[in-house]
Design a protein around this motif. Structure first.
Motif, mmCIF file in Angstrom:
data_model
loop_
_atom_site.group_PDB
_atom_site.id
_atom_site.type_symbol
_atom_site.label_atom_id
_atom_site.label_comp_id
_atom_site.label_asym_id
_atom_site.label_seq_id
_atom_site.Cartn_x
_atom_site.Cartn_y
_atom_site.Cartn_z
ATOM 1 N N LEU A 13 42.980 -17.995 37.359
ATOM 2 C CA LEU A 13 44.215 -18.614 36.896
ATOM 3 C C LEU A 13 43.785 -19.625 35.846
ATOM 4 O O LEU A 13 43.477 -20.769 36.157
ATOM 5 C CB LEU A 13 44.921 -19.290 38.069
ATOM 6 C CG LEU A 13 46.383 -19.666 37.841
ATOM 7 C CD1 LEU A 13 47.213 -18.430 37.522
ATOM 8 C CD2 LEU A 13 46.943 -20.344 39.080
ATOM 9 N N LYS A 14 43.670 -19.153 34.593
ATOM 10 C CA LYS A 14 43.182 -20.001 33.510
ATOM 11 C C LYS A 14 44.224 -20.050 32.404
ATOM 12 O O LYS A 14 44.867 -19.054 32.118
ATOM 13 C CB LYS A 14 41.888 -19.421 32.903
ATOM 14 C CG LYS A 14 40.710 -19.419 33.833
ATOM 15 C CD LYS A 14 39.492 -18.875 33.102
ATOM 16 C CE LYS A 14 38.297 -18.877 34.035
ATOM 17 N NZ LYS A 14 37.061 -19.160 33.356
ATOM 18 N N ALA A 15 44.321 -21.211 31.785
ATOM 19 C CA ALA A 15 45.224 -21.343 30.642
ATOM 20 C C ALA A 15 44.534 -20.770 29.420
ATOM 21 O O ALA A 15 43.331 -20.946 29.224
ATOM 22 C CB ALA A 15 45.558 -22.810 30.421
ATOM 23 N N GLY A 16 45.315 -20.061 28.599
ATOM 24 C CA GLY A 16 44.765 -19.480 27.384
ATOM 25 C C GLY A 16 45.782 -19.516 26.265
ATOM 26 O O GLY A 16 46.946 -19.861 26.471
ATOM 27 N N THR A 17 45.304 -19.172 25.071
ATOM 28 C CA THR A 17 46.169 -19.091 23.904
ATOM 29 C C THR A 17 45.876 -17.793 23.172
ATOM 30 O O THR A 17 44.716 -17.444 22.963
ATOM 31 C CB THR A 17 45.929 -20.281 22.953
ATOM 32 O OG1 THR A 17 46.146 -21.497 23.667
ATOM 33 C CG2 THR A 17 46.864 -20.236 21.754
ATOM 34 N N ILE A 18 46.940 -17.071 22.817
ATOM 35 C CA ILE A 18 46.835 -15.856 22.018
ATOM 36 C C ILE A 18 46.941 -16.309 20.566
ATOM 37 O O ILE A 18 47.974 -16.819 20.142
ATOM 38 C CB ILE A 18 47.957 -14.876 22.392
ATOM 39 C CG1 ILE A 18 47.735 -14.387 23.827
ATOM 40 C CG2 ILE A 18 48.019 -13.714 21.407
ATOM 41 C CD1 ILE A 18 48.928 -13.660 24.419
ATOM 42 N N SER A 19 45.845 -16.171 19.829
ATOM 43 C CA SER A 19 45.778 -16.695 18.471
ATOM 44 C C SER A 19 45.670 -15.545 17.462
ATOM 45 O O SER A 19 44.880 -14.619 17.662
ATOM 46 C CB SER A 19 44.550 -17.612 18.367
ATOM 47 O OG SER A 19 44.385 -18.078 17.060
ATOM 48 N N PHE A 20 46.471 -15.601 16.404
ATOM 49 C CA PHE A 20 46.418 -14.565 15.367
ATOM 50 C C PHE A 20 46.946 -15.124 14.060
ATOM 51 O O PHE A 20 47.735 -16.070 14.065
ATOM 52 C CB PHE A 20 47.208 -13.315 15.782
ATOM 53 C CG PHE A 20 48.628 -13.588 16.201
ATOM 54 C CD1 PHE A 20 49.666 -13.470 15.293
ATOM 55 C CD2 PHE A 20 48.916 -13.983 17.495
ATOM 56 C CE1 PHE A 20 50.972 -13.731 15.667
ATOM 57 C CE2 PHE A 20 50.222 -14.243 17.883
ATOM 58 C CZ PHE A 20 51.251 -14.122 16.965
ATOM 59 N N ASN A 21 46.480 -14.586 12.964
ATOM 60 C CA ASN A 21 46.912 -14.989 11.615
ATOM 61 C C ASN A 21 46.775 -16.488 11.379
ATOM 62 O O ASN A 21 47.541 -17.078 10.626
ATOM 63 C CB ASN A 21 48.379 -14.589 11.354
ATOM 64 C CG ASN A 21 48.567 -13.090 11.362
ATOM 65 O OD1 ASN A 21 47.613 -12.345 11.200
ATOM 66 N ND2 ASN A 21 49.782 -12.647 11.571
ATOM 67 N N GLY A 22 45.827 -17.134 12.051
ATOM 68 C CA GLY A 22 45.631 -18.567 11.874
ATOM 69 C C GLY A 22 46.787 -19.413 12.369
ATOM 70 O O GLY A 22 46.858 -20.606 12.104
ATOM 71 N N ALA A 23 47.720 -18.801 13.109
ATOM 72 C CA ALA A 23 48.902 -19.527 13.602
ATOM 73 C C ALA A 23 48.534 -20.361 14.827
ATOM 74 O O ALA A 23 47.452 -20.230 15.382
ATOM 75 C CB ALA A 23 50.005 -18.536 13.951
ATOM 76 N N ARG A 60 37.429 -23.766 25.234
ATOM 77 C CA ARG A 60 37.685 -23.373 23.840
ATOM 78 C C ARG A 60 36.881 -22.149 23.407
ATOM 79 O O ARG A 60 36.749 -21.884 22.219
ATOM 80 C CB ARG A 60 37.413 -24.531 22.858
ATOM 81 C CG ARG A 60 38.153 -25.817 23.166
ATOM 82 C CD ARG A 60 39.656 -25.688 23.304
ATOM 83 N NE ARG A 60 40.331 -25.235 22.099
ATOM 84 C CZ ARG A 60 41.561 -24.747 22.066
ATOM 85 N NH1 ARG A 60 42.254 -24.653 23.174
ATOM 86 N NH2 ARG A 60 42.106 -24.372 20.950
ATOM 87 N N SER A 61 36.334 -21.382 24.370
ATOM 88 C CA SER A 61 35.629 -20.164 23.989
ATOM 89 C C SER A 61 36.662 -19.119 23.560
ATOM 90 O O SER A 61 37.828 -19.195 23.931
ATOM 91 C CB SER A 61 34.770 -19.643 25.153
ATOM 92 O OG SER A 61 35.580 -19.292 26.248
ATOM 93 N N THR A 62 36.225 -18.168 22.746
ATOM 94 C CA THR A 62 37.144 -17.172 22.203
ATOM 95 C C THR A 62 36.620 -15.758 22.441
ATOM 96 O O THR A 62 35.410 -15.544 22.549
ATOM 97 C CB THR A 62 37.344 -17.367 20.685
ATOM 98 O OG1 THR A 62 36.075 -17.208 20.030
ATOM 99 C CG2 THR A 62 37.897 -18.749 20.365
ATOM 100 N N LYS A 63 37.556 -14.815 22.525
ATOM 101 C CA LYS A 63 37.221 -13.398 22.662
ATOM 102 C C LYS A 63 38.172 -12.597 21.786
ATOM 103 O O LYS A 63 39.380 -12.627 21.997
ATOM 104 C CB LYS A 63 37.428 -12.923 24.110
ATOM 105 C CG LYS A 63 36.440 -13.480 25.102
ATOM 106 C CD LYS A 63 35.304 -12.541 25.254
ATOM 107 C CE LYS A 63 34.479 -12.913 26.478
ATOM 108 N NZ LYS A 63 33.232 -12.183 26.486
ATOM 109 N N PRO A 64 37.660 -11.874 20.795
ATOM 110 C CA PRO A 64 38.531 -10.965 20.052
ATOM 111 C C PRO A 64 38.896 -9.802 20.983
ATOM 112 O O PRO A 64 38.062 -9.331 21.753
ATOM 113 C CB PRO A 64 37.669 -10.491 18.881
ATOM 114 C CG PRO A 64 36.263 -10.782 19.278
ATOM 115 C CD PRO A 64 36.288 -11.861 20.320
#
Length: 80
Positions: A13-23, A60-64
């Motif tokens: 149960l982790k908070a995340g953000t879907i990031s695209f187009n630099g938005a 703040r780690s990221t995964k494409p």
């Protein structure tokens, strides 16, 4: 259970953000996670592109990743 899954999923149960187009991105909750993908809970899957970067809010780690399935408030992604 999906017989095509390569790695066992772990309930999280982790908070995340879907990031695209630099938005700014769309908030989501990571409900389960494996080495190869995740299931995300979202307010609405509308407007989420097929490919995006998942940002884990904690470290703040990221995964494409790309979407492999969509349900009413959940999307399944595979990491690229």
């Amino acid at each position: 259970m999906d017989e095509h899954r390569v790695s066992p999923r772990q309930r999280v149960l982790k908070a995340g953000t879907i990031s695209f187009n630099g938005a700014a991105g769309i908030s989501c909750t990571v409900r389960n996670l494996s080495a190869t993908g995740a299931a995300l809970e979202v307010a609405s899957p509308l407007g989420i592109p097929e490919q995006f970067t998942l940002v884990f809010d904690g470290d703040r780690s990221t995964k494409p990743c790309h979407i492999v399935w969509r349900k009413e408030r959940r999307i399944g992604v595979a990491f690229d």
